[in-house]
Write an enzyme that holds these catalytic residues in place. Structure first.
Site, PDB file in Angstrom:
ATOM      1  N   GLU A 159      -4.194   4.458   3.594  1.00 51.43           N
ATOM      2  CA  GLU A 159      -3.345   3.588   2.789  1.00 51.43           C
ATOM      3  C   GLU A 159      -4.129   3.091   1.575  1.00 51.43           C
ATOM      4  O   GLU A 159      -5.280   2.668   1.712  1.00 51.43           O
ATOM      5  CB  GLU A 159      -2.861   2.391   3.607  1.00 51.43           C
ATOM      6  N   THR A 183       0.827  -1.212   0.000  1.00 46.19           N
ATOM      7  CA  THR A 183       0.000   0.000   0.000  1.00 46.19           C
ATOM      8  C   THR A 183       0.855   1.254   0.000  1.00 46.19           C
ATOM      9  O   THR A 183       1.986   1.260   0.501  1.00 46.19           O
ATOM     10  CB  THR A 183      -0.924   0.039   1.232  1.00 46.19           C
TER      11      THR A 183
END
Length: 312
Positions: A260, A212
């Site tokens: 994220e 991420t």
């Protein structure tokens, strides 16, 4: 489009212009009506259209500690205004001294001496000057002295968002805070966006097969409620389908709230240090803590599947 920071940035030979003034946080659909009318009027007169806005938000100076969550940073607002046809954006540093200007002093200092306003376009509830004493009626009255006219635009748009409330920045902030990013998108006319620089996190996503981008958001950003969302990770103008997590990562006893974004099926990206944007399309689920790591992985796979389906 020209961008000015403070009155001293305005060219000395600046001619007449059509002006609209406001915080315009989010440049939502109501704002778009006012700005669109200013651009239309400017084209009719053959002069530039100028938007005047403020930094920081006036409430932070008048009532310290009350800065609202921001729907868009100033550079993003300028981009959106440029798309609407605005020719120049003036960002005025909002200081305690500036806040003490009377409505008449504000008009002379900003609209008359610097921008040479021919027309000023505002919504019906526009207030300005010390203690917000000036109204659109005040503005029009001063216009008769200083040779500009005032156009008042009904900025109230309604839809399903917020149960039919008039569209506003306040409503949009509430919808974002509740995780209703689809409602927020209805008000904005586009997905809600969060921006920032990608920083190194714990890198657990990479270890789990879902790397991420950990976005260090800009100060005062309006961040959606904790949960998982479908949306896009925007890097250098490229929008990549993404599954987005907002929250403290309770699975690993996290305490810091993060944003994220996993660019779906993109495991080769190196985004550290880059400024990126995250556009929120739809809410998938709330934040959860699973009994086992396998349970988390199963749910993450399902989140990605759902995000793919929502993003088409």
């Amino acid at each position: 489009m020209q961008r000015w920071r403070g009155l001293e940035d305005i060219p000395e030979d600046w001619g007449r212009s059509v002006v609209t003034i406001g915080s315009y946080d989010g440049v939502h659909r109501g704002h778009q009506l006012i700005i669109g009318k200013a651009v239309e009027r400017a084209r009719e007169l053959g002069v530039p259209a100028v938007v005047v806005t403020f930094d920081p938000h006036p409430s932070e100076v008048v009532r310290p500690g009350s800065h609202p969550p921001l729907l868009a940073p100033h550079h993003r607002r300028a981009e959106l205004m440029a798309e609407l046809g605005v020719d120049a954006v003036l960002v005025l540093p909002f200081t305690e001294e500036f806040s003490r200007l009377s409505p008449a002093e504000f008009v002379v200092k900003v609209l008359v001496d610097k921008l040479r306003a021919r027309t000023v376009v505002e919504g019906p509830n526009f207030r300005f000057g010390h203690r917000a004493a000036g109204t659109v009626e005040t503005l029009a009255e001063l216009g008769r002295t200083y040779d500009y006219d005032v156009v008042v635009v009904d900025l109230f748009v309604r839809g399903e968002a917020g149960g039919g409330e008039p569209f506003s920045s306040t409503l949009t902030r509430r919808l974002v805070a509740e995780g209703d990013v689809e409602g927020a998108a209805e008000v904005l006319g586009r997905p809600h966006r969060v921006e920032g620089v990608v920083v190194r996190g714990a890198q657990r996503g990479r270890e789990l097969g879902y790397p991420t981008a950990n976005v260090e958001t800009l100060p005062h950003t309006a961040i959606p409620a904790d949960g998982v969302y479908a949306g896009w990770l925007v890097v250098d103008g490229e929008s990549m389908p993404a599954a987005i997590s907002v929250g403290t990562n309770p699975q690993f006893d996290g305490t810091e709230r993060t944003v994220e974004a996993y660019a779906i099926d993109r495991v080769d990206l190196d985004l550290y240090g880059l400024h990126v944007a995250v556009d929120f399309l739809a809410y998938i689920r709330g934040q959860e803590k699973f009994a086992t790591l396998d349970g988390l992985l199963e749910r993450m796979a399902e989140d990605v599947r759902v995000a793919k389906e929502l993003l088409g």
